[in-house]
Design an enzyme around this catalytic site. Sequence first.
Site, PDB file in Angstrom:
ATOM      1  N   PRO A   9       0.795  -1.224   0.000  1.00 23.21           N
ATOM      2  CA  PRO A   9       0.000   0.000   0.000  1.00 23.21           C
ATOM      3  C   PRO A   9       0.833   1.283   0.000  1.00 23.21           C
ATOM      4  O   PRO A   9       1.875   1.363   0.652  1.00 23.21           O
ATOM      5  CB  PRO A   9      -0.826  -0.104   1.287  1.00 23.21           C
ATOM      6  CG  PRO A   9      -0.209  -1.182   2.090  1.00 23.21           C
ATOM      7  CD  PRO A   9       0.478  -2.101   1.143  1.00 23.21           C
ATOM      8  N   ASN A  10       0.313   2.231  -0.749  1.00 22.80           N
ATOM      9  CA  ASN A  10       0.886   3.582  -0.883  1.00 22.80           C
ATOM     10  C   ASN A  10       2.162   3.636  -1.720  1.00 22.80           C
ATOM     11  O   ASN A  10       2.715   4.726  -1.932  1.00 22.80           O
ATOM     12  CB  ASN A  10       1.133   4.226   0.501  1.00 22.80           C
ATOM     13  CG  ASN A  10      -0.149   4.408   1.268  1.00 22.80           C
ATOM     14  OD1 ASN A  10      -1.114   4.962   0.716  1.00 22.80           O
ATOM     15  ND2 ASN A  10      -0.219   3.901   2.479  1.00 22.80           N
ATOM     16  N   ARG A  17       5.600  10.866  -2.312  1.00 19.69           N
ATOM     17  CA  ARG A  17       5.362  10.453  -0.927  1.00 19.69           C
ATOM     18  C   ARG A  17       6.649  10.578  -0.119  1.00 19.69           C
ATOM     19  O   ARG A  17       7.627   9.864  -0.400  1.00 19.69           O
ATOM     20  CB  ARG A  17       4.916   8.984  -0.959  1.00 19.69           C
ATOM     21  CG  ARG A  17       4.756   8.367   0.385  1.00 19.69           C
ATOM     22  CD  ARG A  17       4.596   6.862   0.284  1.00 19.69           C
ATOM     23  NE  ARG A  17       4.355   6.343   1.607  1.00 19.69           N
ATOM     24  CZ  ARG A  17       4.535   5.085   1.948  1.00 19.69           C
ATOM     25  NH1 ARG A  17       4.925   4.196   1.048  1.00 19.69           N
ATOM     26  NH2 ARG A  17       4.314   4.708   3.172  1.00 19.69           N
ATOM     27  N   TYR A  22      11.704   8.258   0.930  1.00 18.32           N
ATOM     28  CA  TYR A  22      11.569   7.236  -0.108  1.00 18.32           C
ATOM     29  C   TYR A  22      12.186   7.632  -1.451  1.00 18.32           C
ATOM     30  O   TYR A  22      12.174   6.839  -2.389  1.00 18.32           O
ATOM     31  CB  TYR A  22      10.079   6.902  -0.305  1.00 18.32           C
ATOM     32  CG  TYR A  22       9.432   6.352   0.953  1.00 18.32           C
ATOM     33  CD1 TYR A  22       9.895   5.178   1.550  1.00 18.32           C
ATOM     34  CD2 TYR A  22       8.370   7.024   1.567  1.00 18.32           C
ATOM     35  CE1 TYR A  22       9.321   4.681   2.713  1.00 18.32           C
ATOM     36  CE2 TYR A  22       7.775   6.526   2.727  1.00 18.32           C
ATOM     37  CZ  TYR A  22       8.260   5.363   3.299  1.00 18.32           C
ATOM     38  OH  TYR A  22       7.689   4.865   4.448  1.00 18.32           O
ATOM     39  N   ASN A  73       7.702  -5.983  -1.035  1.00 17.29           N
ATOM     40  CA  ASN A  73       7.742  -4.869  -0.102  1.00 17.29           C
ATOM     41  C   ASN A  73       6.308  -4.719   0.418  1.00 17.29           C
ATOM     42  O   ASN A  73       5.479  -4.099  -0.232  1.00 17.29           O
ATOM     43  CB  ASN A  73       8.204  -3.578  -0.783  1.00 17.29           C
ATOM     44  CG  ASN A  73       8.296  -2.423   0.205  1.00 17.29           C
ATOM     45  OD1 ASN A  73       7.773  -2.502   1.316  1.00 17.29           O
ATOM     46  ND2 ASN A  73       8.960  -1.352  -0.200  1.00 17.29           N
ATOM     47  N   ALA A  76       3.270  -0.920   4.778  1.00 18.30           N
ATOM     48  CA  ALA A  76       2.800  -0.887   6.177  1.00 18.30           C
ATOM     49  C   ALA A  76       2.307  -2.252   6.658  1.00 18.30           C
ATOM     50  O   ALA A  76       2.343  -2.531   7.868  1.00 18.30           O
ATOM     51  CB  ALA A  76       1.701   0.161   6.340  1.00 18.30           C
ATOM     52  N   GLU A  97      12.088 -10.120   1.596  1.00 18.12           N
ATOM     53  CA  GLU A  97      11.413  -8.886   2.013  1.00 18.12           C
ATOM     54  C   GLU A  97      12.302  -7.692   1.706  1.00 18.12           C
ATOM     55  O   GLU A  97      13.505  -7.732   1.976  1.00 18.12           O
ATOM     56  CB  GLU A  97      11.144  -8.972   3.522  1.00 18.12           C
ATOM     57  CG  GLU A  97      10.471  -7.749   4.108  1.00 18.12           C
ATOM     58  CD  GLU A  97      10.346  -7.840   5.636  1.00 18.12           C
ATOM     59  OE1 GLU A  97      10.436  -8.961   6.197  1.00 18.12           O
ATOM     60  OE2 GLU A  97      10.190  -6.783   6.251  1.00 18.12           O
ATOM     61  N   HIS A  99      12.635  -3.196   1.721  1.00 18.77           N
ATOM     62  CA  HIS A  99      12.143  -1.870   2.098  1.00 18.77           C
ATOM     63  C   HIS A  99      13.098  -0.824   1.557  1.00 18.77           C
ATOM     64  O   HIS A  99      14.318  -1.008   1.626  1.00 18.77           O
ATOM     65  CB  HIS A  99      12.066  -1.722   3.621  1.00 18.77           C
ATOM     66  CG  HIS A  99      11.140  -2.716   4.232  1.00 18.77           C
ATOM     67  ND1 HIS A  99       9.778  -2.585   4.188  1.00 18.77           N
ATOM     68  CD2 HIS A  99      11.388  -3.904   4.849  1.00 18.77           C
ATOM     69  CE1 HIS A  99       9.226  -3.628   4.765  1.00 18.77           C
ATOM     70  NE2 HIS A  99      10.177  -4.456   5.170  1.00 18.77           N
ATOM     71  N   ARG A 106      13.499   3.629  12.303  1.00 21.65           N
ATOM     72  CA  ARG A 106      12.388   4.584  12.242  1.00 21.65           C
ATOM     73  C   ARG A 106      11.488   4.440  13.487  1.00 21.65           C
ATOM     74  O   ARG A 106      11.955   4.011  14.526  1.00 21.65           O
ATOM     75  CB  ARG A 106      11.642   4.391  10.921  1.00 21.65           C
ATOM     76  CG  ARG A 106      12.544   4.694   9.699  1.00 21.65           C
ATOM     77  CD  ARG A 106      11.792   4.581   8.400  1.00 21.65           C
ATOM     78  NE  ARG A 106      10.701   5.534   8.326  1.00 21.65           N
ATOM     79  CZ  ARG A 106       9.702   5.452   7.441  1.00 21.65           C
ATOM     80  NH1 ARG A 106       9.687   4.455   6.556  1.00 21.65           N
ATOM     81  NH2 ARG A 106       8.743   6.352   7.428  1.00 21.65           N
TER      82      ARG A 106
HETATM   83  C1  DQA Z   1       8.361   0.746   3.548  1.00 22.61           C
HETATM   84  C2  DQA Z   1       8.466   0.985   5.061  1.00 22.61           C
HETATM   85  C3  DQA Z   1       7.113   0.831   5.725  1.00 22.61           C
HETATM   86  O1  DQA Z   1       7.211   1.070   7.136  1.00 22.61           O
HETATM   87  C4  DQA Z   1       6.124   1.837   5.153  1.00 22.61           C
HETATM   88  O2  DQA Z   1       4.851   1.656   5.712  1.00 22.61           O
HETATM   89  C5  DQA Z   1       6.080   1.801   3.664  1.00 22.61           C
HETATM   90  C6  DQA Z   1       7.321   1.642   2.914  1.00 22.61           C
HETATM   91  C7  DQA Z   1       9.699   0.992   2.839  1.00 22.61           C
HETATM   92  O3  DQA Z   1       9.830   0.578   1.683  1.00 22.61           O
HETATM   93  O4  DQA Z   1      10.597   1.625   3.399  1.00 22.61           O
HETATM   94  O5  DQA Z   1       5.019   1.982   3.068  1.00 22.61           O
HETATM   95  O6  DQA Z   1       8.008  -0.612   3.342  1.00 22.61           O
END
Ligand code: DQA
Length: 142
Positions: A9-10, A17, A22, A73, A76, A97, A99, A106
Amino acid sequence: MNVLVIHGPNMHLLGRRNPEIYGTATLARLDLDIKKHAAGLGMKIRAFQSNSEGGIIDLLTANAGWAEALVINPAAYTHYSYAIRDAIEALGLPAVEVHLSDISKREPFRRISVIKPVCRAQFKGQGPLSYFKALDFCSELK
Ligand code: DQA
């Protein structure tokens, strides 16, 4: 090798963003770079983004027959989705996984990954390089 790449998501908002966290590259740019890197490793990529937990599980299920490895990825959902964790475990695909940011440095809620225990490796905090390293890791699985 066929690799399924899933962004949670997002991630469709990449580029605008929190660019200080990011970066400024869009998801389209990231996917292009992932495909370029994968081509160099002789891999085929299917890349998807979903904003919903069920959507991610449906993508995992629909592509499990094709994929030989998963780079995910979970965004959240990383921090609380036992449903995605269970789907990865149930499908039995070797998973990695990733990120963009370093979730270990964080907010406290981001320091927990419920996905990590069902993954072979975790790459974080390196921007797009986190994905490329995950692909490199996948290429060594076979
Ligand atoms: C994320 C880190 C997560 O905590 C966050 O909610 C994201 C992006 C990252 O790629 O750093 O949406 O997965």
